[in-house]
Design a protein around this motif. Structure first.
Motif, short mmCIF file in Angstrom:
data_model
loop_
_atom_site.label_atom_id
_atom_site.label_comp_id
_atom_site.label_asym_id
_atom_site.label_seq_id
_atom_site.Cartn_x
_atom_site.Cartn_y
_atom_site.Cartn_z
N GLY A 65 0.82 -1.21 0.00
CA GLY A 65 0.00 0.00 0.00
C GLY A 65 0.85 1.26 0.00
N GLY A 66 0.19 2.39 -0.23
CA GLY A 66 0.86 3.68 -0.20
C GLY A 66 1.71 3.96 -1.41
N ARG A 67 2.59 4.93 -1.28
CA ARG A 67 3.47 5.32 -2.38
C ARG A 67 4.42 4.19 -2.72
NH1 ARG A 67 7.95 9.11 -2.63
NH2 ARG A 67 8.02 9.00 -0.36
N SER A 68 4.81 4.08 -4.01
CA SER A 68 5.70 3.01 -4.45
C SER A 68 6.85 3.56 -5.28
CB SER A 68 4.95 1.95 -5.25
OG SER A 68 4.47 2.50 -6.47
N PHE A 69 7.89 2.73 -5.39
CA PHE A 69 9.07 3.10 -6.15
C PHE A 69 9.66 1.83 -6.76
CE2 PHE A 69 13.82 3.21 -5.63
CZ PHE A 69 14.09 3.89 -6.80
N THR A 70 9.89 1.81 -8.09
CA THR A 70 10.39 0.63 -8.79
C THR A 70 11.73 0.94 -9.45
OG1 THR A 70 8.16 -0.17 -9.25
CG2 THR A 70 9.93 -1.04 -10.62
N THR A 71 12.65 -0.02 -9.40
CA THR A 71 13.95 0.16 -10.04
C THR A 71 14.45 -1.17 -10.58
OG1 THR A 71 16.21 0.97 -9.77
CG2 THR A 71 15.26 -0.22 -7.92
N ASP A 72 15.21 -1.10 -11.67
CA ASP A 72 15.90 -2.28 -12.19
C ASP A 72 17.41 -2.08 -12.11
OD1 ASP A 72 16.27 -0.35 -14.11
OD2 ASP A 72 15.52 -1.53 -15.78
N LYS A 73 17.82 -1.03 -11.38
CA LYS A 73 19.24 -0.73 -11.22
C LYS A 73 19.57 -0.55 -9.74
CE LYS A 73 19.36 1.69 -15.67
NZ LYS A 73 19.64 2.97 -16.36
N ARG A 74 20.82 -0.58 -9.44
CA ARG A 74 21.27 -0.36 -8.06
C ARG A 74 21.00 1.07 -7.63
NH1 ARG A 74 27.40 -1.55 -7.86
NH2 ARG A 74 27.55 -0.06 -6.16
N VAL A 75 20.65 1.23 -6.38
CA VAL A 75 20.42 2.55 -5.80
C VAL A 75 21.24 2.61 -4.52
CG1 VAL A 75 18.74 4.17 -4.86
CG2 VAL A 75 18.09 2.66 -6.76
N GLU A 76 22.27 3.42 -4.50
CA GLU A 76 23.17 3.44 -3.35
C GLU A 76 22.74 4.43 -2.27
OE1 GLU A 76 26.69 6.46 -4.88
OE2 GLU A 76 27.00 4.29 -5.01
N THR A 96 12.48 -9.21 8.88
CA THR A 96 13.84 -8.98 8.41
C THR A 96 14.56 -7.89 9.19
OG1 THR A 96 13.18 -7.30 6.79
CG2 THR A 96 13.10 -9.61 6.09
N ASP A 97 13.87 -7.23 10.09
CA ASP A 97 14.43 -6.10 10.84
C ASP A 97 14.80 -4.93 9.93
OD1 ASP A 97 14.19 -7.42 13.28
OD2 ASP A 97 16.18 -8.33 13.12
N LEU A 98 14.23 -4.89 8.73
CA LEU A 98 14.52 -3.79 7.81
C LEU A 98 13.29 -2.96 7.49
CD1 LEU A 98 17.00 -5.35 5.20
CD2 LEU A 98 17.50 -3.72 7.02
N SER A 99 12.21 -3.16 8.23
CA SER A 99 11.01 -2.36 7.99
C SER A 99 11.30 -0.90 8.28
CB SER A 99 9.87 -2.86 8.89
OG SER A 99 8.68 -2.15 8.61
N ASP A 100 11.05 -0.05 7.28
CA ASP A 100 11.32 1.40 7.37
C ASP A 100 12.80 1.69 7.66
OD1 ASP A 100 8.65 2.01 6.92
OD2 ASP A 100 8.14 1.95 9.04
N ARG A 101 13.68 0.81 7.16
CA ARG A 101 15.11 1.01 7.44
C ARG A 101 15.98 0.80 6.21
NH1 ARG A 101 16.93 -2.00 12.84
NH2 ARG A 101 18.75 -0.71 12.42
N ILE A 102 15.42 0.60 5.03
CA ILE A 102 16.23 0.36 3.83
C ILE A 102 16.74 1.68 3.27
CG2 ILE A 102 16.20 -0.49 1.46
CD1 ILE A 102 14.24 -2.61 2.32
N SER A 103 18.07 1.74 3.02
CA SER A 103 18.69 2.95 2.50
C SER A 103 19.44 2.74 1.19
CB SER A 103 19.67 3.53 3.53
OG SER A 103 18.99 3.94 4.70
N SER A 104 19.67 1.47 0.80
CA SER A 104 20.35 1.18 -0.47
C SER A 104 19.97 -0.22 -0.92
CB SER A 104 21.87 1.32 -0.34
OG SER A 104 22.37 0.49 0.70
N VAL A 105 20.08 -0.46 -2.23
CA VAL A 105 19.72 -1.78 -2.78
C VAL A 105 20.51 -2.03 -4.06
CG1 VAL A 105 17.80 -0.91 -4.21
CG2 VAL A 105 17.76 -3.27 -3.40
N ARG A 106 20.83 -3.30 -4.30
CA ARG A 106 21.53 -3.69 -5.52
C ARG A 106 21.26 -5.17 -5.78
NH1 ARG A 106 27.87 -3.80 -3.41
NH2 ARG A 106 27.52 -5.12 -1.58
N LYS A 107 21.47 -5.58 -7.03
CA LYS A 107 21.34 -6.99 -7.34
C LYS A 107 22.38 -7.77 -6.56
CE LYS A 107 19.32 -6.48 -11.94
NZ LYS A 107 19.48 -6.74 -13.40
N SER A 108 21.98 -8.90 -6.05
CA SER A 108 22.87 -9.67 -5.19
C SER A 108 24.10 -10.10 -5.95
CB SER A 108 22.15 -10.90 -4.63
OG SER A 108 23.05 -11.68 -3.87
N VAL A 109 25.26 -9.84 -5.34
CA VAL A 109 26.53 -10.25 -5.94
C VAL A 109 26.97 -11.60 -5.41
CG1 VAL A 109 27.30 -7.90 -6.32
CG2 VAL A 109 27.83 -9.01 -4.15
#
Length: 461
Positions: free
Chosen positions: A132-143, A191-204
């Motif tokens: 729900g709420g606002r959303s954001f989609t990406t196919d690239k890494r966001v640091e 996951t203990d990451l609710s409202d705490r994600i600051s960066s994302v990337r495809k798993s290396v």
């Protein structure tokens, strides 16, 4: 006229280049794992390339490809658009593809012939739970999510496509990170990451390599003496200096092997399943094997051709998608001496052998990923063999007697003050702690400061 000719030639060259770039890669396991085969040309029969009825996942580049379950593009066929297909099971073609060819760019195809469009590799974040709420989609890494106005706001998410993504609580992929597999995550509380994600990337993090199909022969029973290992079919062991010499064997991987007492797979033959064979005498092949070959996964075998059931070999290799941790090593001892005597010595005292190629411990360690046995808590080396399923024989000092029954050597040993004459390090006894519990393992080589383990504290390589 020349201008027209040049234009036509440019179109021809361009079309040829585009067609040449069409490429398809088949993988033997789902999720793009295992042995692979890539081609840019049409293949009327994959059997000629050793890949008939073996593909479980496919990657298609640039152009469409038609794949068929029979040779020469017959039987049931499906057209694949460019993209990644992590499994062919949904198409009913898992381990059933026999031919493949590129589809011309201008060729019209009935929509009913197409496979479902592969999902794009992307991740969508939602501000509220249950998408729900606002959303954001990406196919690239966001640091840095602050640049997207989404820092510390993600409460649910959806991962589509074949790729896994790593989400971290700090910018530039620092802090605590979690690897997310494809699927829906209606809440991130676990996951203990609710409202705490600051960066994302495809798993290396690469998925563990599949366990290789290999067979090892030993000159003596109980996996002792000179050893010879192969991952290929050999029609004459004389060329490898091991004809009529094998008295025990170990089969690793998920494939079966056929061993025969004559060259070119003639004479008396038996099928060996994965596992340990401390003696080949029971099947009448001790010092008689002259040829060996791998058996295809789909081959049908008469039960009467199988050798007696083997002892299950321990498997300490990382499983697919298994999360690993690092456990601190607390003590390391080298075990040296002759089969009749074992001595505990410190790591620094361990004799370094110049040639370990044929040492049973080195060969078995290579087959099993370096770990020879494991147990939780204290105990003796014999306990490790029982509790952890350690390889028998020269590695832990047990031998097969003339009647085929194991004979144990002394296990309760003292620390040696002096190195035994011409001693050799047989294995390493290692203790580590994980989540407050002590573990012991036997290894073919000395460890570092930590040991990789799974969530249960079991060693992984």
């Amino acid at each position: 006229m020349k201008a027209i000719t040049k234009a036509v030639w440019a179109i021809v060259v361009s079309a040829a280049t585009a067609q040449a770039s069409a490429e398809i890669t088949f993988y033997q396991e789902q999720g793009f794992q295992g042995r692979s085969f890539t081609t840019e040309k049409q293949i009327g029969n994959l059997d000629r390339f050793g890949f008939n009825d073996r593909a479980s996942s496919v990657s298609v580049e640039n152009e469409r490809w038609e794949i068929c379950e029979d040779a020469r593009y017959r039987g049931r066929c499906v057209v694949l658009r460019p993209g990644q297909y992590p499994t062919l099971a949904a198409l009913g073609l898992n381990d059933r593809i026999s031919s493949a060819r590129a589809i011309g760019r201008d060729q019209r195809i009935d929509e009913r012939r197409y496979a479902p469009t592969p999902a794009p590799a992307q991740i969508t974040f939602y501000e509220d739970e249950r998408f729900g709420g606002r959303s954001f989609t990406t196919d690239k890494r966001v640091e840095d999510f602050r640049r997207k106005g989404f820092n510390d706001r993600v409460s649910s998410l959806v991962v589509t496509g074949p790729d896994r993504w790593e989400a971290c609580e700090d910018i530039r992929f620092n802090g605590r990170c979690v690897v997310l597999r494809p699927g829906e995550y209606p809440t991130l509380r676990g996951t203990d990451l609710s409202d705490r994600i600051s960066s994302v990337r495809k798993s290396v993090t690469k998925a563990p390599a599949p366990e290789p199909a290999q067979i090892a022969f030993f000159e003596q029973e109980g996996f002792a003496g000179r050893a010879f290992t192969t991952d290929k079919s050999l029609e004459n062991l004389r060329r490898s200096g091991f004809n009529d010499r094998a008295s025990s064997a170990v089969v690793v991987g998920n494939r079966q092997w056929e061993v025969c007492d004559d060259a070119r797979f003639n004479g008396r033959c038996r099928i060996l399943r994965p596992g340990q064979y401390p003696s080949l005498a029971a099947m009448g092949l001790s010092n008689s094997i002259s040829s060996v070959r791998e058996i295809g996964r789909d081959a049908r075998i008469d039960e009467r051709r199988y050798a007696p059931a083997p002892i299950a070999a321990p498997n300490y290799r990382q499983r697919k998608d298994e999360r690993l941790f690092e456990a601190d090593v607390t003590s390391v001892h080298a075990v040296v001496g002759t089969p009749e005597k074992r001595c505990w010595i410190e790591r620094e005292q361990a004799p370094q052998n110049e040639n370990q190629v044929n040492a049973p411990g080195a060969v078995l360690g290579a087959l099993l990923g370096g770990v020879l046995g494991h147990q939780v808590g204290g105990g003796t080396g014999k306990d490790i063999a029982t509790a952890g399923g350690a390889i028998a024989g020269a590695v832990i000092g047990s031998r097969m007697g003339g009647n085929g029954s194991p004979q144990s050597v002394p296990q309760n040993v003292q620390r040696c003050e002096d190195l035994p004459h011409q001693a050799r390090t047989e294995y390493w006894d290692v203790t580590y702690t994980f989540r407050g519990e002590e573990h012991r393992i036997q290894m073919a080589s000395p460890p570092g400061r930590t040991i990789s383990v799974n969530a249960q504290g079991e060693p992984r390589t």
